[in-house]
Design an enzyme around this catalytic site. Structure first.
Site, PDB file in Angstrom:
ATOM      1  N   ARG A 150       0.869  -1.176   0.000  1.00 36.54           N
ATOM      2  CA  ARG A 150       0.000   0.000   0.000  1.00 36.54           C
ATOM      3  C   ARG A 150       0.908   1.230   0.000  1.00 36.54           C
ATOM      4  O   ARG A 150       2.047   1.171   0.490  1.00 36.54           O
ATOM      5  CB  ARG A 150      -0.877   0.037   1.249  1.00 36.54           C
ATOM      6  CG  ARG A 150      -1.809  -1.153   1.411  1.00 36.54           C
ATOM      7  CD  ARG A 150      -2.594  -1.058   2.716  1.00 36.54           C
ATOM      8  NE  ARG A 150      -3.541  -2.156   2.857  1.00 36.54           N
ATOM      9  CZ  ARG A 150      -3.316  -3.260   3.558  1.00 36.54           C
ATOM     10  NH1 ARG A 150      -2.154  -3.427   4.187  1.00 36.54           N
ATOM     11  NH2 ARG A 150      -4.231  -4.208   3.637  1.00 36.54           N
ATOM     12  N   LYS A 174      -2.267  -2.067   7.964  1.00 35.30           N
ATOM     13  CA  LYS A 174      -3.446  -1.498   8.635  1.00 35.30           C
ATOM     14  C   LYS A 174      -3.546  -2.037  10.057  1.00 35.30           C
ATOM     15  O   LYS A 174      -3.280  -3.211  10.306  1.00 35.30           O
ATOM     16  CB  LYS A 174      -4.711  -1.869   7.861  1.00 35.30           C
ATOM     17  CG  LYS A 174      -4.869  -1.093   6.547  1.00 35.30           C
ATOM     18  CD  LYS A 174      -6.182  -1.414   5.891  1.00 35.30           C
ATOM     19  CE  LYS A 174      -6.397  -0.539   4.665  1.00 35.30           C
ATOM     20  NZ  LYS A 174      -7.671  -0.832   3.988  1.00 35.30           N
ATOM     21  N   HIS A 246      -1.860   2.297  -5.957  1.00 36.59           N
ATOM     22  CA  HIS A 246      -2.603   1.058  -5.722  1.00 36.59           C
ATOM     23  C   HIS A 246      -2.653   0.177  -6.972  1.00 36.59           C
ATOM     24  O   HIS A 246      -2.797  -1.039  -6.881  1.00 36.59           O
ATOM     25  CB  HIS A 246      -4.022   1.395  -5.248  1.00 36.59           C
ATOM     26  CG  HIS A 246      -4.490   0.495  -4.146  1.00 36.59           C
ATOM     27  ND1 HIS A 246      -3.940   0.530  -2.878  1.00 36.59           N
ATOM     28  CD2 HIS A 246      -5.423  -0.486  -4.126  1.00 36.59           C
ATOM     29  CE1 HIS A 246      -4.536  -0.379  -2.128  1.00 36.59           C
ATOM     30  NE2 HIS A 246      -5.438  -1.017  -2.863  1.00 36.59           N
ATOM     31  N   ARG A 249      -0.068  -2.378  -6.762  1.00 38.68           N
ATOM     32  CA  ARG A 249      -0.456  -3.439  -5.815  1.00 38.68           C
ATOM     33  C   ARG A 249      -1.406  -4.434  -6.499  1.00 38.68           C
ATOM     34  O   ARG A 249      -1.247  -5.647  -6.373  1.00 38.68           O
ATOM     35  CB  ARG A 249      -1.114  -2.778  -4.602  1.00 38.68           C
ATOM     36  CG  ARG A 249      -1.546  -3.725  -3.489  1.00 38.68           C
ATOM     37  CD  ARG A 249      -1.899  -2.886  -2.269  1.00 38.68           C
ATOM     38  NE  ARG A 249      -2.776  -3.544  -1.328  1.00 38.68           N
ATOM     39  CZ  ARG A 249      -2.372  -4.352  -0.359  1.00 38.68           C
ATOM     40  NH1 ARG A 249      -1.087  -4.651  -0.230  1.00 38.68           N
ATOM     41  NH2 ARG A 249      -3.245  -4.888   0.486  1.00 38.68           N
ATOM     42  N   HIS A 272      -4.087  -8.958   3.631  1.00 36.34           N
ATOM     43  CA  HIS A 272      -5.541  -8.885   3.723  1.00 36.34           C
ATOM     44  C   HIS A 272      -6.030  -9.686   4.925  1.00 36.34           C
ATOM     45  O   HIS A 272      -5.613 -10.821   5.133  1.00 36.34           O
ATOM     46  CB  HIS A 272      -6.190  -9.460   2.460  1.00 36.34           C
ATOM     47  CG  HIS A 272      -6.140  -8.546   1.288  1.00 36.34           C
ATOM     48  ND1 HIS A 272      -6.255  -8.983  -0.018  1.00 36.34           N
ATOM     49  CD2 HIS A 272      -6.002  -7.197   1.202  1.00 36.34           C
ATOM     50  CE1 HIS A 272      -6.176  -7.952  -0.845  1.00 36.34           C
ATOM     51  NE2 HIS A 272      -6.024  -6.864  -0.121  1.00 36.34           N
ATOM     52  N   TYR A 281      -9.298 -10.371  -7.077  1.00 34.56           N
ATOM     53  CA  TYR A 281      -8.342 -10.509  -8.177  1.00 34.56           C
ATOM     54  C   TYR A 281      -8.665 -11.704  -9.081  1.00 34.56           C
ATOM     55  O   TYR A 281      -8.077 -11.854 -10.133  1.00 34.56           O
ATOM     56  CB  TYR A 281      -6.921 -10.665  -7.619  1.00 34.56           C
ATOM     57  CG  TYR A 281      -6.492  -9.455  -6.843  1.00 34.56           C
ATOM     58  CD1 TYR A 281      -6.189  -8.258  -7.494  1.00 34.56           C
ATOM     59  CD2 TYR A 281      -6.444  -9.474  -5.458  1.00 34.56           C
ATOM     60  CE1 TYR A 281      -5.830  -7.138  -6.782  1.00 34.56           C
ATOM     61  CE2 TYR A 281      -6.088  -8.350  -4.742  1.00 34.56           C
ATOM     62  CZ  TYR A 281      -5.787  -7.180  -5.409  1.00 34.56           C
ATOM     63  OH  TYR A 281      -5.452  -6.066  -4.702  1.00 34.56           O
TER      64      TYR A 281
END
Length: 301
Positions: A150, A174, A246, A249, A272, A281
Site C-alpha cells: 500500500r 493497517k 494502488h 499493488r 488482507h 483478483y
C-alpha cells in the site's frame, strides 16, 4: 451546535486509535463521515446532539447526500456513521443506533485496474536516473510492484525493516499489523543503489534517520507525492489509463495469480484480513481457473 458533537468525535478518535489500533488515515476517514452529518445539521439549522439524533433525521441526511455522491461513497458514509453510533452505544451514551434500519446501497464489486508488465517496464524506463529523485523513484516503483505494498506502507518503510540477507522486508500495515514480504534480489539492488549513494547526499532531518524514502529536504515523503510521481510518469509515456500507487499493488496480485500462485499466499503477502478481499483478483484471468481444473482435478485426466 458543532461543539455539541466535538467532544464525542474526539473521544471516538481516541477509541479508534487506542482500542482498535487504526491508522491516522483510517481515523481521518471516519471523522470525515461524521463531519458530513454535522455540516448537514448546521446547514439546515437542526440543533441536535449525537445522543438525541433520531433515524428520521439521519434518513433525510442520507437522502440528501445520495443526490450528489455515488453509491460507493454513500455506502462508506453510512458504514462510518454506523461505527460512530455503535461506539456511543458501547460507551452507554445512547441505547440504539439510528442507522440500524438504513440500508446500504447495493454495490457491484469494482474491479481493480491493472498494468501489464510492459507498461510497468515503460513507466520505470522513462524515469530520469541522472537525479537523486530518479534513483529514489525507480527504487520506490520497483518496491511497490515487487512487494505489492500500500502507498502508506511504502512511505513509512524503514531501513531497519530491510532484512535483505533473509530476502524479506517487514511491513507495518493497517491496524499496525506486521507481516514479512519476500523481496527479490532485483529490487534489493535498486534499493541499495538509492540508499548507499543518493540518500546519503541528503540533509536528513532529525526523526527521519531510519526512514528509507526521503524527499529532497530529508523528510518522509507524503502519500500525495507518490501519486504525483506516478501520474507524471504515466503522462510522459502517454499511458491511456488513470493509475495510482494502488494500481501497482493490484498488478502485483494479478500477475502472481496469472502465473500460478495460490490465493492464500497472495493474501498473506498483501496483508488482507480476509481472503474474500483477495478474491477480487480472481476476475483477471478466468483461463487460470480452467488450467487449475485441467491440471489438478482427477476427472480431468
Amino acid at each position: 451546535m458543532k461543539n455539541n458533537w466535538h467532544t464525542y468525535i474526539k473521544n471516538f478518535q481516541s477509541y479508534l486509535k487506542i482500542e482498535r489500533g487504526l491508522s491516522k488515515n483510517s481515523i481521518d476517514n471516519y471523522v470525515l463521515d461524521i463531519e458530513k452529518l454535522v455540516n448537514y445539521l448546521s446547514d439546515n439549522t437542526i440543533d441536535v446532539s449525537p445522543i438525541k439524533i433520531d433515524d428520521e433525521t439521519i434518513q433525510q441526511f442520507i437522502y440528501e447526500i445520495s443526490k450528489s455522491v455515488n453509491p460507493r461513497s454513500q455506502a462508506r458514509t453510512i458504514s462510518g456513521l454506523k461505527s460512530f453510533f455503535n461506539y456511543l452505544i458501547f460507551e452507554d451514551y445512547r441505547p440504539d443506533n439510528p442507522l440500524e434500519l438504513i440500508e446500504t446501497p447495493r454495490l457491484g464489486r469494482k474491479l481493480p485496474d491493472t498494468l501489464n508488465i510492459e507498461d510497468i517496464d515503460r513507466l520505470i524506463a522513462v524515469i530520469n536516473l541522472s537525479t537523486n529523485e530518479g534513483e529514489r523513484n525507480r527504487a520506490m516503483l520497483e518496491t511497490l510492484y515487487a512487494c505489492g505494498l500500500r502507498v502508506s506502507e511504502l512511505v513509512s518503510l524503514k531501513i531497519s525493516d530491510l532484512f535483505f540477507d533473509e530476502g524479506f522486508i517487514k511491513i507495518t500495515g493497517k491496524g499496525n499489523k506486521q507481516r514479512f514480504v519476500p523481496i527479490s534480489e532485483h529490487t534489493q539492488r535498486y534499493i541499495e543503489i538509492y540508499k548507499n549513494f543518493n540518500r546519503n547526499s541528503l540533509p536528513i532531518q532529525k526523526g527521519h534517520e531510519d526512514t528509507l524514502f526521503l524527499n529532497r529536504r530529508g523528510r518522509q515523503l507524503t502519500r500525495a507525492m507518490i501519486f504525483t510521481i506516478i501520474k507524471n510518469l504515466a503522462l510522459e509515456i502517454g499511458l491511456n489509463k488513470i493509475i495510482s500507487p494502488h494500481t501497482f499493488r493490484h498488478s502485483f496480485a494479478t500477475h502472481l495469480l496469472e502465473n500460478g500462485a495460490d490465493l492464500r499466499s497472495i493474501q498473506l503477502m498483501l496483508g488482507h484480513e480476509s481472503i474474500t478481499t483477495t478474491e477480487i483478483y480472481m476476475h483477471v484471468d478466468r483461463k487460470h481457473l480452467s488450467q487449475v481444473m485441467q491440471t489438478f482435478h482427477p476427472r480431468s485426466k
